[in-house]
Design a protein around this motif. Structure first.
Motif, PDB file in Angstrom:
ATOM      1  N   SER A 191     -11.201  -3.384  -0.362  1.00  0.00           N
ATOM      2  CA  SER A 191     -10.754  -2.682   0.660  1.00  0.00           C
ATOM      3  C   SER A 191      -9.550  -3.248   1.378  1.00  0.00           C
ATOM      4  CB  SER A 191     -11.675  -2.159   1.829  1.00  0.00           C
ATOM      5  OG  SER A 191     -12.057  -3.404   2.365  1.00  0.00           O
ATOM      6  N   ILE A 192      -8.837  -2.484   2.030  1.00  0.00           N
ATOM      7  CA  ILE A 192      -7.534  -3.073   2.678  1.00  0.00           C
ATOM      8  C   ILE A 192      -7.256  -2.294   3.869  1.00  0.00           C
ATOM      9  CG2 ILE A 192      -5.741  -1.819   1.425  1.00  0.00           C
ATOM     10  CD1 ILE A 192      -4.363  -4.531   1.311  1.00  0.00           C
ATOM     11  N   ASP A 193      -6.736  -2.955   5.046  1.00  0.00           N
ATOM     12  CA  ASP A 193      -6.172  -2.086   6.247  1.00  0.00           C
ATOM     13  C   ASP A 193      -4.860  -2.601   6.451  1.00  0.00           C
ATOM     14  OD1 ASP A 193      -6.328  -4.810   7.101  1.00  0.00           O
ATOM     15  OD2 ASP A 193      -7.888  -4.721   8.306  1.00  0.00           O
ATOM     16  N   SER A 194      -4.313  -1.878   7.171  1.00  0.00           N
ATOM     17  CA  SER A 194      -2.860  -1.833   7.699  1.00  0.00           C
ATOM     18  C   SER A 194      -2.319  -3.170   8.079  1.00  0.00           C
ATOM     19  CB  SER A 194      -2.578  -1.002   8.593  1.00  0.00           C
ATOM     20  OG  SER A 194      -3.085  -1.201   9.896  1.00  0.00           O
ATOM     21  N   TYR A 195      -3.202  -4.156   8.635  1.00  0.00           N
ATOM     22  CA  TYR A 195      -3.059  -5.581   8.934  1.00  0.00           C
ATOM     23  C   TYR A 195      -2.618  -6.237   7.895  1.00  0.00           C
ATOM     24  CZ  TYR A 195      -4.008 -10.437  10.353  1.00  0.00           C
ATOM     25  OH  TYR A 195      -3.956 -11.726  10.308  1.00  0.00           O
ATOM     26  N   ARG A 196      -3.547  -6.087   6.996  1.00  0.00           N
ATOM     27  CA  ARG A 196      -3.500  -7.015   5.817  1.00  0.00           C
ATOM     28  C   ARG A 196      -2.145  -6.503   4.538  1.00  0.00           C
ATOM     29  NH1 ARG A 196      -8.879  -7.507   6.947  1.00  0.00           N
ATOM     30  NH2 ARG A 196      -9.561  -9.726   7.464  1.00  0.00           N
ATOM     31  N   LEU A 197      -2.083  -5.090   4.893  1.00  0.00           N
ATOM     32  CA  LEU A 197      -0.755  -4.778   4.204  1.00  0.00           C
ATOM     33  C   LEU A 197       0.551  -5.273   4.636  1.00  0.00           C
ATOM     34  CD1 LEU A 197      -1.229  -1.009   3.140  1.00  0.00           C
ATOM     35  CD2 LEU A 197      -0.720  -2.862   1.621  1.00  0.00           C
ATOM     36  N   LEU A 198       0.052  -5.441   6.163  1.00  0.00           N
ATOM     37  CA  LEU A 198       1.661  -6.131   6.592  1.00  0.00           C
ATOM     38  C   LEU A 198       1.786  -7.688   6.456  1.00  0.00           C
ATOM     39  CD1 LEU A 198       1.493  -3.969   9.918  1.00  0.00           C
ATOM     40  CD2 LEU A 198       3.273  -3.966   8.365  1.00  0.00           C
ATOM     41  N   ILE A 199       0.495  -8.113   6.262  1.00  0.00           N
ATOM     42  CA  ILE A 199       0.737  -9.504   5.978  1.00  0.00           C
ATOM     43  C   ILE A 199       1.280  -9.494   4.422  1.00  0.00           C
ATOM     44  CG2 ILE A 199      -0.844 -11.546   5.562  1.00  0.00           C
ATOM     45  CD1 ILE A 199      -0.781 -11.173   8.216  1.00  0.00           C
ATOM     46  N   GLY A 200       0.845  -8.854   3.459  1.00  0.00           N
ATOM     47  CA  GLY A 200       1.410  -8.919   2.350  1.00  0.00           C
ATOM     48  C   GLY A 200       2.882  -8.635   2.224  1.00  0.00           C
ATOM     49  N   ALA A 201       3.291  -7.608   3.108  1.00  0.00           N
ATOM     50  CA  ALA A 201       4.529  -7.444   3.041  1.00  0.00           C
ATOM     51  C   ALA A 201       5.636  -8.526   3.664  1.00  0.00           C
ATOM     52  CB  ALA A 201       4.958  -6.130   4.193  1.00  0.00           C
ATOM     53  N   GLU A 202       4.912  -9.441   4.646  1.00  0.00           N
ATOM     54  CA  GLU A 202       5.496 -10.576   5.148  1.00  0.00           C
ATOM     55  C   GLU A 202       5.676 -11.572   4.034  1.00  0.00           C
ATOM     56  OE1 GLU A 202       3.266 -11.745   8.689  1.00  0.00           O
ATOM     57  OE2 GLU A 202       4.176 -10.122   9.816  1.00  0.00           O
ATOM     58  N   MET A 203       4.562 -11.730   3.374  1.00  0.00           N
ATOM     59  CA  MET A 203       4.650 -12.731   2.090  1.00  0.00           C
ATOM     60  C   MET A 203       5.448 -12.324   1.076  1.00  0.00           C
ATOM     61  SD  MET A 203       0.551 -13.303   1.708  1.00  0.00           S
ATOM     62  CE  MET A 203       0.692 -14.462   0.338  1.00  0.00           C
ATOM     63  N   LEU A 204       5.804 -11.184   1.027  1.00  0.00           N
ATOM     64  CA  LEU A 204       7.105 -10.431   0.010  1.00  0.00           C
ATOM     65  C   LEU A 204       8.117 -10.827   0.350  1.00  0.00           C
ATOM     66  CD1 LEU A 204       7.792  -8.691  -2.396  1.00  0.00           C
ATOM     67  CD2 LEU A 204       7.649  -6.838  -0.902  1.00  0.00           C
ATOM     68  N   SER A 205       8.576 -10.525   1.924  1.00  0.00           N
ATOM     69  CA  SER A 205       9.715 -11.041   2.542  1.00  0.00           C
ATOM     70  C   SER A 205      10.085 -12.568   2.305  1.00  0.00           C
ATOM     71  CB  SER A 205       9.919 -10.504   3.851  1.00  0.00           C
ATOM     72  OG  SER A 205      10.879 -10.978   4.579  1.00  0.00           O
ATOM     73  N   SER A 206       9.168 -13.220   2.420  1.00  0.00           N
ATOM     74  CA  SER A 206       9.224 -14.781   2.607  1.00  0.00           C
ATOM     75  C   SER A 206       9.343 -15.715   0.925  1.00  0.00           C
ATOM     76  CB  SER A 206       8.082 -15.465   3.309  1.00  0.00           C
ATOM     77  OG  SER A 206       6.718 -15.195   2.580  1.00  0.00           O
ATOM     78  N   GLY A 207       8.917 -14.370   0.039  1.00  0.00           N
ATOM     79  CA  GLY A 207       9.209 -14.833  -1.372  1.00  0.00           C
ATOM     80  C   GLY A 207       7.846 -15.682  -1.808  1.00  0.00           C
ATOM     81  N   GLU A 208       6.669 -15.518  -1.173  1.00  0.00           N
ATOM     82  CA  GLU A 208       5.340 -15.982  -1.538  1.00  0.00           C
ATOM     83  C   GLU A 208       4.694 -15.328  -2.390  1.00  0.00           C
ATOM     84  OE1 GLU A 208       2.793 -17.744   2.018  1.00  0.00           O
ATOM     85  OE2 GLU A 208       4.360 -16.321   3.143  1.00  0.00           O
ATOM     86  N   ILE A 209       5.028 -13.989  -2.313  1.00  0.00           N
ATOM     87  CA  ILE A 209       4.572 -13.226  -3.394  1.00  0.00           C
ATOM     88  C   ILE A 209       5.581 -12.177  -4.075  1.00  0.00           C
ATOM     89  CG2 ILE A 209       1.959 -12.975  -2.596  1.00  0.00           C
ATOM     90  CD1 ILE A 209       2.479 -10.183  -1.821  1.00  0.00           C
ATOM     91  N   SER A 210       5.522 -11.639  -5.388  1.00  0.00           N
ATOM     92  CA  SER A 210       6.401 -10.920  -6.022  1.00  0.00           C
ATOM     93  C   SER A 210       6.266  -9.429  -5.720  1.00  0.00           C
ATOM     94  CB  SER A 210       6.378 -11.217  -7.445  1.00  0.00           C
ATOM     95  OG  SER A 210       5.294 -10.852  -8.210  1.00  0.00           O
ATOM     96  N   ASP A 211       7.267  -8.697  -5.952  1.00  0.00           N
ATOM     97  CA  ASP A 211       6.965  -7.097  -5.968  1.00  0.00           C
ATOM     98  C   ASP A 211       5.658  -6.749  -6.690  1.00  0.00           C
ATOM     99  OD1 ASP A 211       9.423  -7.429  -4.822  1.00  0.00           O
ATOM    100  OD2 ASP A 211      10.224  -5.332  -5.173  1.00  0.00           O
ATOM    101  N   GLN A 212       5.631  -7.215  -8.035  1.00  0.00           N
ATOM    102  CA  GLN A 212       4.559  -6.982  -8.708  1.00  0.00           C
ATOM    103  C   GLN A 212       3.356  -7.289  -7.930  1.00  0.00           C
ATOM    104  OE1 GLN A 212       4.144  -5.209 -11.581  1.00  0.00           O
ATOM    105  NE2 GLN A 212       1.971  -5.430 -11.635  1.00  0.00           N
ATOM    106  N   GLU A 213       3.094  -8.443  -7.502  1.00  0.00           N
ATOM    107  CA  GLU A 213       1.946  -8.768  -6.705  1.00  0.00           C
ATOM    108  C   GLU A 213       1.553  -7.856  -5.439  1.00  0.00           C
ATOM    109  OE1 GLU A 213       1.550 -13.662  -7.575  1.00  0.00           O
ATOM    110  OE2 GLU A 213       3.135 -13.043  -6.369  1.00  0.00           O
ATOM    111  N   PHE A 214       2.888  -7.604  -4.846  1.00  0.00           N
ATOM    112  CA  PHE A 214       2.588  -6.671  -3.542  1.00  0.00           C
ATOM    113  C   PHE A 214       2.097  -5.409  -4.212  1.00  0.00           C
ATOM    114  CE2 PHE A 214       3.978  -3.444  -0.444  1.00  0.00           C
ATOM    115  CZ  PHE A 214       3.257  -4.103   0.494  1.00  0.00           C
ATOM    116  N   MET A 215       2.357  -4.881  -5.428  1.00  0.00           N
ATOM    117  CA  MET A 215       2.063  -3.749  -5.928  1.00  0.00           C
ATOM    118  C   MET A 215       0.534  -3.642  -6.318  1.00  0.00           C
ATOM    119  SD  MET A 215       2.887  -0.520  -7.436  1.00  0.00           S
ATOM    120  CE  MET A 215       4.547  -0.572  -8.108  1.00  0.00           C
ATOM    121  N   VAL A 216       0.285  -4.850  -6.846  1.00  0.00           N
ATOM    122  CA  VAL A 216      -1.396  -4.933  -7.147  1.00  0.00           C
ATOM    123  C   VAL A 216      -2.200  -5.076  -5.843  1.00  0.00           C
ATOM    124  CG1 VAL A 216      -2.840  -6.948  -8.006  1.00  0.00           C
ATOM    125  CG2 VAL A 216      -0.792  -6.451  -9.179  1.00  0.00           C
ATOM    126  N   LEU A 217      -1.647  -5.697  -4.964  1.00  0.00           N
ATOM    127  CA  LEU A 217      -2.330  -5.773  -3.534  1.00  0.00           C
ATOM    128  C   LEU A 217      -2.471  -4.137  -3.012  1.00  0.00           C
ATOM    129  CD1 LEU A 217      -3.570  -7.271  -1.206  1.00  0.00           C
ATOM    130  CD2 LEU A 217      -1.229  -7.096  -0.199  1.00  0.00           C
TER     131      LEU A 217
END
Length: 287
Positions: A191-217
């Motif tokens: 499961s996922i909520d909006s809070y963790r989706l936003l954490i993922g977006a912040e990690m995408l912005s900082s380069g901690e995860i890639s577009d593909q990894e955000f797609m997986v999340l």
């Protein structure tokens, strides 16, 4: 109390130290140790030498509905052996071996099943009951059996991640990266909520995860069998905050597109109501 699958996954996620810090010494059964010992022996025995004197092996796996054949190089075989050896050393040196003995004997048919061929899968339940330890298993049927037979409390890995985060043992980014790894390992009941989706977006912005990894999340959004009303709510909450807080416009655009594509990917013609206000071809050319 970890079953064999949980041991493997939590070792790959590097979460055992955090679990020990919160709950104390981890318990396993001798059956789990035997499983890892057999895996090590199988890795040590796999493959053969080719004409050039190099060790090679073939493996067969099931992925995305089909059988996949792959070849392992000598370095890959050695790495596989190393991982199994390190796991086995950790099990023997760091864990408590808990006997598979329940507080009270269950019905005779359960005892016969446990003592019969393949019945060792019940060892984790018996050990959890006898020791009073929480059973950690991503096997729903095993948890249900434990609860039904003995009232054993069980949990799967993702709620354990949330608990460790709430207690301050791991940061939110670790929950996100671990969730991505669990999905890539084939986990579905997540499961996922909006809070963790936003954490993922912040990690995408900082380069901690890639577009593909955000797609997986964000693939948790809109998955088959999902309650679309709640998933649409989570997606819209995340998108609304995303456009107010993320300073890099390109990240907001990419993250929004990924979330929406995942949200509607299994909806067929039902997705038209969500896509009705998409830009016209002329507007897309202007942008």
């Amino acid at each position: 109390m970890l079953d064999a699958i949980s041991v493997y996954l939590l070792r790959r996620l590097e979460l055992t130290d955090a679990i020990e810090a919160e709950f104390g010494k981890i318990g396993v059964t001798q059956t789990t140790i035997d499983i890892f010992s057999k895996r090590l022996h199988a890795a040590q025995s796999m493959g053969g030498y080719d004409e050039d004197g190099k060790l090679r092996a073939s493996s067969m796996s099931y992925r995305d509905g089909g059988i996949v054949l792959s070849e392992l190089t000598e370095d890959e075989i050695k790495e596989k052996i190393r991982i199994h050896q390190v796991d086995l050393d950790w099990l023997i040196g760091s864990c408590e071996v808990v006997p598979a003995i329940a507080k009270e004997d269950p019905a005779d048919e359960v005892i016969r099943l446990k003592n019969g061929p393949g019945g060792e899968f019940l060892d984790d339940i018996f050990a959890s009951d006898g020791s009073g330890k929480l059973l950690v298993s991503d096997d729903l049927i095993l948890r249900q059996l434990g609860k039904g037979l003995f009232g054993v409390d069980g949990v799967w890995i993702q709620p354990l991640l949330f608990h460790l985060e709430e207690r301050g043992y791991i940061p939110p980014s670790k929950v996100i990266s671990s969730t991505i790894q669990l999905i890539e390992a084939g986990e579905h009941a997540l499961s996922i909520d909006s809070y963790r989706l936003l954490i993922g977006a912040e990690m995408l912005s900082s380069g901690e995860i890639s577009d593909q990894e955000f797609m997986v999340l964000s693939s948790i959004i809109g998955q088959r069998g999902a309650g679309m009303q709640s998933h649409v709510k989570v997606a819209l909450e995340a998108i609304n905050v995303l456009w107010r807080t993320v300073s890099v416009l390109s990240v907001s655009q990419r993250a929004t597109g990924i979330i929406l594509r995942n949200l509607v990917r299994h909806q067929g013609s039902d997705s038209s109501c969500l896509l009705y206000t998409s830009p016209s071809p002329r507007d897309r050319q202007k942008s």
